[in-house]
Motif scaffolding. Sequence first.
Motif, PDB file in Angstrom:
ATOM      1  N   PRO A  58      35.160  35.029  48.924  1.00 17.37           N
ATOM      2  CA  PRO A  58      35.530  36.089  47.980  1.00 17.37           C
ATOM      3  C   PRO A  58      34.953  37.474  48.302  1.00 17.37           C
ATOM      4  O   PRO A  58      35.666  38.464  48.129  1.00 17.37           O
ATOM      5  CB  PRO A  58      35.021  35.559  46.642  1.00 17.37           C
ATOM      6  CG  PRO A  58      35.065  34.074  46.792  1.00 17.37           C
ATOM      7  CD  PRO A  58      34.670  33.835  48.231  1.00 17.37           C
ATOM      8  N   PRO A  59      33.709  37.606  48.780  1.00 17.19           N
ATOM      9  CA  PRO A  59      33.226  38.952  49.110  1.00 17.19           C
ATOM     10  C   PRO A  59      34.052  39.625  50.218  1.00 17.19           C
ATOM     11  O   PRO A  59      34.268  40.843  50.185  1.00 17.19           O
ATOM     12  CB  PRO A  59      31.784  38.730  49.568  1.00 17.19           C
ATOM     13  CG  PRO A  59      31.365  37.463  48.897  1.00 17.19           C
ATOM     14  CD  PRO A  59      32.615  36.619  48.879  1.00 17.19           C
ATOM     15  N   LEU A  60      34.525  38.845  51.154  1.00 15.57           N
ATOM     16  CA  LEU A  60      35.367  39.398  52.213  1.00 15.57           C
ATOM     17  C   LEU A  60      36.708  39.862  51.643  1.00 15.57           C
ATOM     18  O   LEU A  60      37.206  40.937  51.986  1.00 15.57           O
ATOM     19  CB  LEU A  60      35.582  38.353  53.314  1.00 15.57           C
ATOM     20  CG  LEU A  60      36.227  38.810  54.604  1.00 15.57           C
ATOM     21  CD1 LEU A  60      35.420  39.912  55.267  1.00 15.57           C
ATOM     22  CD2 LEU A  60      36.378  37.630  55.548  1.00 15.57           C
ATOM     23  N   LEU A  61      37.267  39.073  50.729  1.00 14.29           N
ATOM     24  CA  LEU A  61      38.510  39.456  50.069  1.00 14.29           C
ATOM     25  C   LEU A  61      38.300  40.705  49.219  1.00 14.29           C
ATOM     26  O   LEU A  61      39.147  41.611  49.207  1.00 14.29           O
ATOM     27  CB  LEU A  61      39.038  38.310  49.204  1.00 14.29           C
ATOM     28  CG  LEU A  61      40.364  38.564  48.484  1.00 14.29           C
ATOM     29  CD1 LEU A  61      41.470  38.914  49.467  1.00 14.29           C
ATOM     30  CD2 LEU A  61      40.734  37.346  47.651  1.00 14.29           C
ATOM     31  N   ASP A  62      37.166  40.785  48.538  1.00 10.60           N
ATOM     32  CA  ASP A  62      36.854  41.976  47.740  1.00 10.60           C
ATOM     33  C   ASP A  62      36.790  43.225  48.623  1.00 10.60           C
ATOM     34  O   ASP A  62      37.263  44.295  48.235  1.00 10.60           O
ATOM     35  CB  ASP A  62      35.533  41.800  46.986  1.00 10.60           C
ATOM     36  CG  ASP A  62      35.632  40.772  45.876  1.00 10.60           C
ATOM     37  OD1 ASP A  62      36.761  40.432  45.458  1.00 10.60           O
ATOM     38  OD2 ASP A  62      34.568  40.293  45.430  1.00 10.60           O
ATOM     39  N   GLN A  63      36.208  43.092  49.802  1.00 12.69           N
ATOM     40  CA  GLN A  63      36.120  44.228  50.730  1.00 12.69           C
ATOM     41  C   GLN A  63      37.521  44.656  51.177  1.00 12.69           C
ATOM     42  O   GLN A  63      37.822  45.847  51.230  1.00 12.69           O
ATOM     43  CB  GLN A  63      35.266  43.854  51.940  1.00 12.69           C
ATOM     44  CG  GLN A  63      35.065  44.996  52.898  1.00 12.69           C
ATOM     45  CD  GLN A  63      34.200  44.621  54.086  1.00 12.69           C
ATOM     46  OE1 GLN A  63      33.814  43.466  54.266  1.00 12.69           O
ATOM     47  NE2 GLN A  63      33.905  45.593  54.911  1.00 12.69           N
ATOM     48  N   LEU A  64      38.386  43.695  51.460  1.00 11.01           N
ATOM     49  CA  LEU A  64      39.760  44.011  51.838  1.00 11.01           C
ATOM     50  C   LEU A  64      40.468  44.757  50.710  1.00 11.01           C
ATOM     51  O   LEU A  64      41.154  45.754  50.941  1.00 11.01           O
ATOM     52  CB  LEU A  64      40.522  42.721  52.180  1.00 11.01           C
ATOM     53  CG  LEU A  64      41.990  42.903  52.563  1.00 11.01           C
ATOM     54  CD1 LEU A  64      42.096  43.474  53.965  1.00 11.01           C
ATOM     55  CD2 LEU A  64      42.715  41.584  52.472  1.00 11.01           C
ATOM     56  N   LYS A  65      40.258  44.304  49.479  1.00  9.28           N
ATOM     57  CA  LYS A  65      40.884  44.959  48.328  1.00  9.28           C
ATOM     58  C   LYS A  65      40.341  46.378  48.122  1.00  9.28           C
ATOM     59  O   LYS A  65      41.094  47.276  47.742  1.00  9.28           O
ATOM     60  CB  LYS A  65      40.683  44.116  47.069  1.00  9.28           C
ATOM     61  CG  LYS A  65      41.513  42.848  47.076  1.00  9.28           C
ATOM     62  CD  LYS A  65      41.259  42.033  45.821  1.00  9.28           C
ATOM     63  CE  LYS A  65      42.108  40.791  45.785  1.00  9.28           C
ATOM     64  NZ  LYS A  65      41.889  40.005  44.551  1.00  9.28           N
ATOM     65  N   LEU A  66      39.055  46.583  48.390  1.00  8.82           N
ATOM     66  CA  LEU A  66      38.478  47.931  48.277  1.00  8.82           C
ATOM     67  C   LEU A  66      39.114  48.892  49.278  1.00  8.82           C
ATOM     68  O   LEU A  66      39.433  50.032  48.934  1.00  8.82           O
ATOM     69  CB  LEU A  66      36.967  47.889  48.501  1.00  8.82           C
ATOM     70  CG  LEU A  66      36.113  47.568  47.293  1.00  8.82           C
ATOM     71  CD1 LEU A  66      34.659  47.353  47.722  1.00  8.82           C
ATOM     72  CD2 LEU A  66      36.191  48.690  46.281  1.00  8.82           C
ATOM     73  N   VAL A  67      39.283  48.437  50.496  1.00  4.11           N
ATOM     74  CA  VAL A  67      39.913  49.277  51.515  1.00  4.11           C
ATOM     75  C   VAL A  67      41.364  49.552  51.131  1.00  4.11           C
ATOM     76  O   VAL A  67      41.848  50.685  51.258  1.00  4.11           O
ATOM     77  CB  VAL A  67      39.815  48.638  52.914  1.00  4.11           C
ATOM     78  CG1 VAL A  67      40.624  49.421  53.934  1.00  4.11           C
ATOM     79  CG2 VAL A  67      38.367  48.529  53.359  1.00  4.11           C
ATOM     80  N   ALA A  68      42.064  48.537  50.620  1.00  2.00           N
ATOM     81  CA  ALA A  68      43.455  48.725  50.183  1.00  2.00           C
ATOM     82  C   ALA A  68      43.530  49.757  49.061  1.00  2.00           C
ATOM     83  O   ALA A  68      44.417  50.617  49.059  1.00  2.00           O
ATOM     84  CB  ALA A  68      44.049  47.400  49.728  1.00  2.00           C
ATOM     85  N   THR A  69      42.601  49.690  48.123  1.00  4.01           N
ATOM     86  CA  THR A  69      42.566  50.655  47.020  1.00  4.01           C
ATOM     87  C   THR A  69      42.321  52.062  47.555  1.00  4.01           C
ATOM     88  O   THR A  69      42.968  53.019  47.129  1.00  4.01           O
ATOM     89  CB  THR A  69      41.476  50.267  45.995  1.00  4.01           C
ATOM     90  OG1 THR A  69      41.810  48.989  45.449  1.00  4.01           O
ATOM     91  CG2 THR A  69      41.361  51.282  44.887  1.00  4.01           C
ATOM     92  N   ASP A  70      41.399  52.189  48.507  1.00  3.58           N
ATOM     93  CA  ASP A  70      41.104  53.494  49.101  1.00  3.58           C
ATOM     94  C   ASP A  70      42.330  54.065  49.809  1.00  3.58           C
ATOM     95  O   ASP A  70      42.649  55.250  49.663  1.00  3.58           O
ATOM     96  CB  ASP A  70      39.929  53.360  50.066  1.00  3.58           C
ATOM     97  CG  ASP A  70      39.432  54.701  50.551  1.00  3.58           C
ATOM     98  OD1 ASP A  70      39.231  55.601  49.719  1.00  3.58           O
ATOM     99  OD2 ASP A  70      39.229  54.840  51.781  1.00  3.58           O
TER     100      ASP A  70
END
Length: 95
Positions: A58-70
């Motif tokens: 999940p932390p890796l997925l969260d990081q992917l989602k943060l970059v997508a949001t940015d």
Amino acid sequence: MTKRMSSKLVDARTLASYELDKFIDYIHSVEPRLSLDQTTVLAPFALHDLPQLFQINPPLLDQLKLVATDIHKKRKCARAPIVVNEVRLSNGGNN
């Protein structure tokens, strides 16, 4: 009939190719016994399993989602180029 790609898509594909090359180099550093063509064949095998890796980490997925949001936020600002891992993508306009 061939559709013409936008400059944004061309830039995104260029970035994807660049990152894939770096990933292939990384795989080769982990398994230097392989030739470059063998390492290149191994890369899609690793990429195929990435969705499962995101699901179990999940932390890796969260990081992917943060970059997508940015990326999404920067897209709203028409003049701001997108920067991912210090590689600039043009915004399709005049930079």
